[in-house]
Each structure stands twice: as structure tokens, then as C-alpha cells.
Design a protein around this motif. Structure first.
Motif, PDB file in Angstrom:
ATOM      1  N   ALA A 198       0.833  -1.208   0.000  1.00 31.57           N
ATOM      2  CA  ALA A 198       0.000   0.000   0.000  1.00 31.57           C
ATOM      3  C   ALA A 198       0.868   1.258   0.000  1.00 31.57           C
ATOM      4  O   ALA A 198       0.545   2.241  -0.679  1.00 31.57           O
ATOM      5  CB  ALA A 198      -0.933  -0.009   1.204  1.00 31.57           C
ATOM      6  N   THR A 199       1.979   1.230   0.740  1.00 31.82           N
ATOM      7  CA  THR A 199       2.901   2.371   0.759  1.00 31.82           C
ATOM      8  C   THR A 199       3.486   2.604  -0.623  1.00 31.82           C
ATOM      9  O   THR A 199       3.567   3.750  -1.098  1.00 31.82           O
ATOM     10  CB  THR A 199       4.039   2.133   1.774  1.00 31.82           C
ATOM     11  OG1 THR A 199       3.483   1.922   3.073  1.00 31.82           O
ATOM     12  CG2 THR A 199       4.980   3.330   1.820  1.00 31.82           C
ATOM     13  N   LYS A 200       3.885   1.525  -1.277  1.00 30.50           N
ATOM     14  CA  LYS A 200       4.434   1.615  -2.637  1.00 30.50           C
ATOM     15  C   LYS A 200       3.420   2.276  -3.573  1.00 30.50           C
ATOM     16  O   LYS A 200       3.762   3.153  -4.368  1.00 30.50           O
ATOM     17  CB  LYS A 200       4.783   0.215  -3.135  1.00 30.50           C
ATOM     18  CG  LYS A 200       5.286   0.156  -4.570  1.00 30.50           C
ATOM     19  CD  LYS A 200       5.497  -1.295  -5.001  1.00 30.50           C
ATOM     20  CE  LYS A 200       5.804  -1.379  -6.488  1.00 30.50           C
ATOM     21  NZ  LYS A 200       5.877  -2.796  -6.950  1.00 30.50           N
ATOM     22  N   ARG A 201       2.166   1.862  -3.449  1.00 31.97           N
ATOM     23  CA  ARG A 201       1.112   2.415  -4.303  1.00 31.97           C
ATOM     24  C   ARG A 201       0.854   3.891  -4.005  1.00 31.97           C
ATOM     25  O   ARG A 201       0.633   4.691  -4.915  1.00 31.97           O
ATOM     26  CB  ARG A 201      -0.181   1.616  -4.117  1.00 31.97           C
ATOM     27  CG  ARG A 201      -0.073   0.160  -4.503  1.00 31.97           C
ATOM     28  CD  ARG A 201       0.203   0.003  -5.976  1.00 31.97           C
ATOM     29  NE  ARG A 201       0.114  -1.387  -6.403  1.00 31.97           N
ATOM     30  CZ  ARG A 201       0.197  -1.773  -7.660  1.00 31.97           C
ATOM     31  NH1 ARG A 201       0.366  -0.870  -8.610  1.00 31.97           N
ATOM     32  NH2 ARG A 201       0.112  -3.038  -7.981  1.00 31.97           N
ATOM     33  N   VAL A 202       0.878   4.248  -2.733  1.00 30.01           N
ATOM     34  CA  VAL A 202       0.664   5.643  -2.343  1.00 30.01           C
ATOM     35  C   VAL A 202       1.797   6.520  -2.885  1.00 30.01           C
ATOM     36  O   VAL A 202       1.548   7.615  -3.405  1.00 30.01           O
ATOM     37  CB  VAL A 202       0.548   5.778  -0.813  1.00 30.01           C
ATOM     38  CG1 VAL A 202       0.702   7.230  -0.369  1.00 30.01           C
ATOM     39  CG2 VAL A 202      -0.794   5.221  -0.332  1.00 30.01           C
ATOM     40  N   LEU A 203       3.027   6.048  -2.802  1.00 33.90           N
ATOM     41  CA  LEU A 203       4.165   6.802  -3.326  1.00 33.90           C
ATOM     42  C   LEU A 203       4.030   6.988  -4.839  1.00 33.90           C
ATOM     43  O   LEU A 203       4.360   8.065  -5.368  1.00 33.90           O
ATOM     44  CB  LEU A 203       5.473   6.091  -2.988  1.00 33.90           C
ATOM     45  CG  LEU A 203       5.844   6.057  -1.500  1.00 33.90           C
ATOM     46  CD1 LEU A 203       7.120   5.239  -1.291  1.00 33.90           C
ATOM     47  CD2 LEU A 203       6.026   7.453  -0.937  1.00 33.90           C
ATOM     48  N   GLU A 204       3.547   5.966  -5.523  1.00 31.55           N
ATOM     49  CA  GLU A 204       3.317   6.074  -6.974  1.00 31.55           C
ATOM     50  C   GLU A 204       2.291   7.151  -7.283  1.00 31.55           C
ATOM     51  O   GLU A 204       2.441   7.925  -8.250  1.00 31.55           O
ATOM     52  CB  GLU A 204       2.869   4.724  -7.540  1.00 31.55           C
ATOM     53  CG  GLU A 204       3.954   3.664  -7.581  1.00 31.55           C
ATOM     54  CD  GLU A 204       3.441   2.282  -7.953  1.00 31.55           C
ATOM     55  OE1 GLU A 204       4.277   1.365  -8.123  1.00 31.55           O
ATOM     56  OE2 GLU A 204       2.207   2.103  -8.064  1.00 31.55           O
ATOM     57  N   ILE A 205       1.226   7.198  -6.473  1.00 30.85           N
ATOM     58  CA  ILE A 205       0.175   8.210  -6.671  1.00 30.85           C
ATOM     59  C   ILE A 205       0.750   9.608  -6.448  1.00 30.85           C
ATOM     60  O   ILE A 205       0.508  10.523  -7.239  1.00 30.85           O
ATOM     61  CB  ILE A 205      -1.003   7.949  -5.701  1.00 30.85           C
ATOM     62  CG1 ILE A 205      -1.707   6.627  -6.042  1.00 30.85           C
ATOM     63  CG2 ILE A 205      -2.009   9.110  -5.738  1.00 30.85           C
ATOM     64  CD1 ILE A 205      -2.620   6.108  -4.937  1.00 30.85           C
ATOM     65  N   ILE A 206       1.526   9.763  -5.384  1.00 33.15           N
ATOM     66  CA  ILE A 206       2.113  11.066  -5.060  1.00 33.15           C
ATOM     67  C   ILE A 206       3.028  11.537  -6.187  1.00 33.15           C
ATOM     68  O   ILE A 206       2.954  12.689  -6.633  1.00 33.15           O
ATOM     69  CB  ILE A 206       2.886  11.000  -3.720  1.00 33.15           C
ATOM     70  CG1 ILE A 206       1.902  10.760  -2.558  1.00 33.15           C
ATOM     71  CG2 ILE A 206       3.688  12.283  -3.490  1.00 33.15           C
ATOM     72  CD1 ILE A 206       2.576  10.435  -1.241  1.00 33.15           C
ATOM     73  N   HIS A 207       3.878  10.631  -6.664  1.00 31.04           N
ATOM     74  CA  HIS A 207       4.813  10.989  -7.733  1.00 31.04           C
ATOM     75  C   HIS A 207       4.082  11.300  -9.041  1.00 31.04           C
ATOM     76  O   HIS A 207       4.462  12.214  -9.776  1.00 31.04           O
ATOM     77  CB  HIS A 207       5.824   9.859  -7.944  1.00 31.04           C
ATOM     78  CG  HIS A 207       6.762   9.678  -6.797  1.00 31.04           C
ATOM     79  ND1 HIS A 207       7.283   8.452  -6.411  1.00 31.04           N
ATOM     80  CD2 HIS A 207       7.236  10.588  -5.899  1.00 31.04           C
ATOM     81  CE1 HIS A 207       8.045   8.621  -5.348  1.00 31.04           C
ATOM     82  NE2 HIS A 207       8.049   9.887  -5.012  1.00 31.04           N
ATOM     83  N   ALA A 208       3.008  10.567  -9.303  1.00 32.45           N
ATOM     84  CA  ALA A 208       2.230  10.787 -10.534  1.00 32.45           C
ATOM     85  C   ALA A 208       1.553  12.150 -10.512  1.00 32.45           C
ATOM     86  O   ALA A 208       1.377  12.788 -11.571  1.00 32.45           O
ATOM     87  CB  ALA A 208       1.193   9.688 -10.719  1.00 32.45           C
ATOM     88  N   GLN A 209       1.173  12.599  -9.312  1.00 26.27           N
ATOM     89  CA  GLN A 209       0.499  13.891  -9.186  1.00 26.27           C
ATOM     90  C   GLN A 209       1.511  15.047  -9.250  1.00 26.27           C
ATOM     91  O   GLN A 209       1.131  16.182  -9.521  1.00 26.27           O
ATOM     92  CB  GLN A 209      -0.295  13.957  -7.875  1.00 26.27           C
ATOM     93  CG  GLN A 209      -1.468  12.973  -7.825  1.00 26.27           C
ATOM     94  CD  GLN A 209      -2.520  13.252  -8.877  1.00 26.27           C
ATOM     95  OE1 GLN A 209      -2.949  14.382  -9.047  1.00 26.27           O
ATOM     96  NE2 GLN A 209      -2.948  12.209  -9.580  1.00 26.27           N
ATOM     97  N   GLY A 210       2.792  14.670  -8.921  1.00 27.13           N
ATOM     98  CA  GLY A 210       3.954  15.551  -9.006  1.00 27.13           C
ATOM     99  C   GLY A 210       3.740  16.978  -8.695  1.00 27.13           C
ATOM    100  O   GLY A 210       4.476  17.866  -9.027  1.00 27.13           O
TER     101      GLY A 210
END
Length: 210
Positions: A198-210
Motif C-alpha cells: 500500500a505504501t508503494k502504491r501511495v508513493l506512486e500516486i504522489i509521484h504521478a500527481q507531481g
């Protein structure tokens, strides 16, 4: 100022939403990410008071529509008092439950109808939805097994097996309806594995929103 990011955690009872969302929050803090954690129903004083009424095991006579309206009222206050101000400041908000829970629990578990419950909640949230939702996927059987092991069971925990099965089926419909927003995580693994994923997925979302 950069735009805030609103990430919610959803899943049927026993999927580990609270444990996982708090675990992800702590990992984000360790990485120095500016993130806040909140929950529904609750998160601020008025909403927490409503939470007590909704989940108190002694309130067995509560009507299903009353329950749905209380959730929506709590959600409205939480949104305007805590979530939106944080997002306006560019923060990342992690929230244990949001509107999807009402659609599943009251819409399907209580058989009020997804569209009907959406109507009630849309009045409260005015179309405001999460950036992304981490959906913790678990079978109804495994979820019920976990609920049974709890020392304290709130009013919804004590519901019938059929209620929890109906909620699970409701979530399947909601995941399909909002599939572009949903990020599915297998919640049947160990707690540490689920938190890491879940942390990995949240980090992906954060980076995608940049």
C-alpha cells in the motif's frame, strides 16, 4: 501552491483498513513526506460525536436511512473542516474510509440502493471525490474470520454474516464503477506485506500527481 492529494483507504470489515492506513502514514512520515492522517466517520470533534452514535452497540433500533444520513452529515463536517483546508494548503491527506463506504454499507448492506445513497452523499460532498482510493481486497470469509477474533465489536461488526457478504458484493460493484480511481491491494497477505504494498502504491500516486 501545489495541489493537495486526497487518498482514501477502503475495503470490507476485516480487510485491515485502519492498521494499513496508519502503517502507510507512519512510513510516509519516516520518509519526510508532508502528510496528514484522518478517518471517517470522525476526524474532527463534531464528526467523532456522530461516530459514537453510529457505532454504539446499544443503538440497535437505528433506522437504515437515519444511519445513512448520519454518515453523510459526519462526512460533510469532516470535509469542510479538515480535508479541504488541508488540500488547499497543498497537503497529502490519507483517510480511513470516505463515500465508497456509505455506498457499500448503506447502499448494499442496508439495501437502500447505491444510487439513493450516492444522492444523499453528493449533497454533502458536492461532487468532491478522492484523487485515488487504495482498495484492500479480501474475501468475505477471511474478513469475517478476522472480525470474529476482535475483543470489541461495534454495532456494524455485530451485524449478520449476510450483511457483510452484501457489503462485499457492494464493494465489487463500486470498484468496477470507479475503476479509474481504484488501486487494488491484496489484503490477504501479512500485515507488513500489505502495508509495504500500500505504501508503494501511495508513493506512486504522489509521484504521478507531481
Amino acid at each position: 501552491m501545489k495541489k493537495g492529494i486526497f487518498i482514501t483507504f477502503e475495503g470490507p470489515d476485516g480487510s485491515g483498513k485502519t492498521t494499513v492506513s496508519k502503517g502507510v502514514y507512519n512510513k510516509c512520515l519516516e520518509m519526510g513526506i508532508d502528510v496528514i492522517y484522518t478517518r471517517e466517520p470522525g476526524g474532527i470533534e463534531i464528526a467523532e460525536e456522530i461516530r459514537k452514535i453510529i457505532l454504539d452497540p446499544k443503538n440497535v433500533t437505528m433506522d437504515s436511512k437515519t444511519e445513512a444520513l448520519l454518515y453523510a452529515a459526519s462526512r460533510r463536517q469532516h470535509l469542510v473542516e479538515k480535508v479541504k483546508p488541508a488540500l488547499d494548503e497543498g497537503k497529502i491527506v490519507l483517510c480511513d474510509r470516505f463515500v465508497d463506504s456509505s455506498l457499500a454499507y448503506q447502499g448494499c448492506g442496508r439495501h437502500l440502493g447505491i444510487d439513493e445513497v450516492w444522492s444523499i452523499n453528493n449533497f454533502a460532498i458536492e461532487g468532491f471525490m478522492p484523487t485515488k482510493t487504495i482498495y484492500l481486497d479480501i474475501s468475505a470469509e477471511e474478513g469475517l474470520k478476522r472480525i470474529e477474533s476482535r475483543e470489541f465489536k461495534d454495532r456494524l461488526d455485530q451485524e449478520t454474516t449476510q450483511f457483510h457478504i452484501d457489503v462485499q458484493q457492494g464493494y465489487k460493484q463500486i470498484v468496477e464503477k470507479f475503476k479509474d480511481r481504484m488501486v487494488i491491494v491484496d489484503a490477504s497477505k501479512t500485515v507488513d506485506e500489505v502495508i509495504d504494498e500500500a505504501t508503494k502504491r501511495v508513493l506512486e500516486i504522489i509521484h504521478a500527481q507531481g
